[in-house]
Motif scaffolding. Structure first.
Motif, PDB file in Angstrom:
ATOM      1  N   VAL A 133       0.859  -1.182   0.000  1.00  0.00           N
ATOM      2  CA  VAL A 133       0.000   0.000   0.000  1.00  0.00           C
ATOM      3  C   VAL A 133       0.896   1.234   0.000  1.00  0.00           C
ATOM      4  O   VAL A 133       1.864   1.304   0.768  1.00  0.00           O
ATOM      5  CB  VAL A 133      -0.916   0.047   1.244  1.00  0.00           C
ATOM      6  N   TYR A 134       0.576   2.192  -0.857  1.00  0.00           N
ATOM      7  CA  TYR A 134       1.306   3.461  -0.913  1.00  0.00           C
ATOM      8  C   TYR A 134       0.393   4.596  -0.471  1.00  0.00           C
ATOM      9  O   TYR A 134      -0.824   4.549  -0.687  1.00  0.00           O
ATOM     10  CB  TYR A 134       1.787   3.757  -2.331  1.00  0.00           C
ATOM     11  N   ALA A 135       1.000   5.617   0.118  1.00  0.00           N
ATOM     12  CA  ALA A 135       0.274   6.835   0.474  1.00  0.00           C
ATOM     13  C   ALA A 135       1.219   8.014   0.340  1.00  0.00           C
ATOM     14  O   ALA A 135       2.402   7.917   0.685  1.00  0.00           O
ATOM     15  CB  ALA A 135      -0.256   6.753   1.905  1.00  0.00           C
ATOM     16  N   PHE A 172       2.968   5.898   9.975  1.00  0.00           N
ATOM     17  CA  PHE A 172       4.092   5.195  10.590  1.00  0.00           C
ATOM     18  C   PHE A 172       3.597   4.215  11.653  1.00  0.00           C
ATOM     19  O   PHE A 172       4.109   3.094  11.763  1.00  0.00           O
ATOM     20  CB  PHE A 172       5.051   6.222  11.196  1.00  0.00           C
ATOM     21  N   ASP A 173       2.586   4.620  12.407  1.00  0.00           N
ATOM     22  CA  ASP A 173       2.080   3.805  13.517  1.00  0.00           C
ATOM     23  C   ASP A 173       1.424   2.505  13.066  1.00  0.00           C
ATOM     24  O   ASP A 173       1.278   1.575  13.857  1.00  0.00           O
ATOM     25  CB  ASP A 173       1.083   4.606  14.361  1.00  0.00           C
ATOM     26  N   VAL A 174       0.988   2.438  11.809  1.00  0.00           N
ATOM     27  CA  VAL A 174       0.370   1.192  11.322  1.00  0.00           C
ATOM     28  C   VAL A 174       1.307   0.423  10.393  1.00  0.00           C
ATOM     29  O   VAL A 174       0.889  -0.520   9.736  1.00  0.00           O
ATOM     30  CB  VAL A 174      -0.990   1.456  10.631  1.00  0.00           C
ATOM     31  N   GLY A 175       2.575   0.830  10.352  1.00  0.00           N
ATOM     32  CA  GLY A 175       3.570   0.038   9.642  1.00  0.00           C
ATOM     33  C   GLY A 175       4.143   0.618   8.369  1.00  0.00           C
ATOM     34  O   GLY A 175       5.025   0.014   7.751  1.00  0.00           O
ATOM     35  N   PHE A 176       3.671   1.790   7.935  1.00  0.00           N
ATOM     36  CA  PHE A 176       4.222   2.410   6.731  1.00  0.00           C
ATOM     37  C   PHE A 176       5.651   2.873   6.984  1.00  0.00           C
ATOM     38  O   PHE A 176       5.999   3.296   8.091  1.00  0.00           O
ATOM     39  CB  PHE A 176       3.382   3.620   6.305  1.00  0.00           C
ATOM     40  N   THR A 198       6.037  10.243   0.295  1.00  0.00           N
ATOM     41  CA  THR A 198       5.422   8.986  -0.116  1.00  0.00           C
ATOM     42  C   THR A 198       5.885   7.894   0.839  1.00  0.00           C
ATOM     43  O   THR A 198       7.067   7.784   1.150  1.00  0.00           O
ATOM     44  CB  THR A 198       5.833   8.614  -1.546  1.00  0.00           C
ATOM     45  N   MET A 199       4.914   7.106   1.330  1.00  0.00           N
ATOM     46  CA  MET A 199       5.211   6.031   2.269  1.00  0.00           C
ATOM     47  C   MET A 199       4.660   4.721   1.726  1.00  0.00           C
ATOM     48  O   MET A 199       3.722   4.709   0.928  1.00  0.00           O
ATOM     49  CB  MET A 199       4.649   6.359   3.647  1.00  0.00           C
ATOM     50  N   ARG A 200       5.270   3.627   2.159  1.00  0.00           N
ATOM     51  CA  ARG A 200       4.898   2.297   1.643  1.00  0.00           C
ATOM     52  C   ARG A 200       4.730   1.318   2.807  1.00  0.00           C
ATOM     53  O   ARG A 200       5.509   1.323   3.756  1.00  0.00           O
ATOM     54  CB  ARG A 200       5.964   1.795   0.673  1.00  0.00           C
ATOM     55  N   LEU A 201       3.701   0.492   2.663  1.00  0.00           N
ATOM     56  CA  LEU A 201       3.458  -0.584   3.614  1.00  0.00           C
ATOM     57  C   LEU A 201       3.456  -1.895   2.851  1.00  0.00           C
ATOM     58  O   LEU A 201       2.650  -2.092   1.928  1.00  0.00           O
ATOM     59  CB  LEU A 201       2.105  -0.396   4.306  1.00  0.00           C
TER      60      LEU A 201
END
Length: 204
Positions: A133-135, A172-176, A198-201
């Motif tokens: 998942v990206y955000a 960050f708190d959910v793993g990204f 951009t963050m990735r999980l």
């Protein structure tokens, strides 16, 4: 209160006004999406919708995801790239990547709770075949440290100026994990000086 994933057969014209109310209540006019764009998203991928709904049926928060193909994601840098300028016409029904297009809330804590629950369900396979998942996160606290975009000096994606931002921290708190810090990633966002993170999980 309950969290509902998908349109569940509900009429778009009934749901859309409430989503629009959350959208305009959450975002500055320069950043809020338009009704035609939200309608297009729902027509393309109704299962990408998540809502935080009261016992009386009022939506206090919502978020929306699309599916993309991993082989294209490497070419995307900004929110506009990932979301096709908010229209989401790049959605791929069997894509193995999710992108978080938007999240908005009218009540403190509702958006965070919905996001956390949604990510938990995504990790548990609510979207079969999704590998990551990206955000593209706003970084509104940048304006506390810098005046102009040209002044921004962040040497690491682990910089406290990024990870200490409450919006970044929610991911960050959910793993990204930080993936790319992008100048003009969301150029309309004055608080973030136009930058986005951009963050990735990874989904295991």
């Amino acid at each position: 209160m309950k969290i509902i994933q998908g349109l569940n057969g509900e009429n778009i014209d009934v749901v859309l006004p409430q989503l629009w109310g959350v959208e305009t209540g959450s975002w500055d006019e320069s950043m809020a999406s338009s009704i035609p764009k939200i309608r297009n998203r729902l027509n393309l991928f109704p299962d990408g919708l998540w809502r935080f709904v009261s016992d009386k049926g009022k939506i206090s928060a919502y978020m929306y995801f699309i599916r993309l193909n991993n082989n294209k994601v490497s070419n995307y840098k900004t929110w506009f790239d990932f979301s096709d300028d908010g229209w989401c016409n790049n959605h791929e029904e069997k894509g193995n990547i999710l992108f978080a297009v938007t999240i908005g809330t009218l009540e403190k804590g509702h958006g965070k709770k919905m996001f956390s629950e949604g990510i938990s369900q995504i990790k548990n396979g609510v979207y079969p075949g999704v590998e990551a998942v990206y955000a593209c996160s706003r970084v509104p606290t940048l304006s506390q440290y810098y005046t102009e975009a040209a002044d921004v000096d962040i040497s690491s994606l682990q910089d406290d100026k990024l990870l200490g931002d409450p919006i970044v921290k929610m991911l960050f708190d959910v793993g990204f994990k930080p993936y790319n810090f992008c100048k003009e990633g969301f150029y309309v966002d004055k608080e973030s000086l136009g930058f986005s993170l951009t963050m990735r999980l990874d989904i295991n």
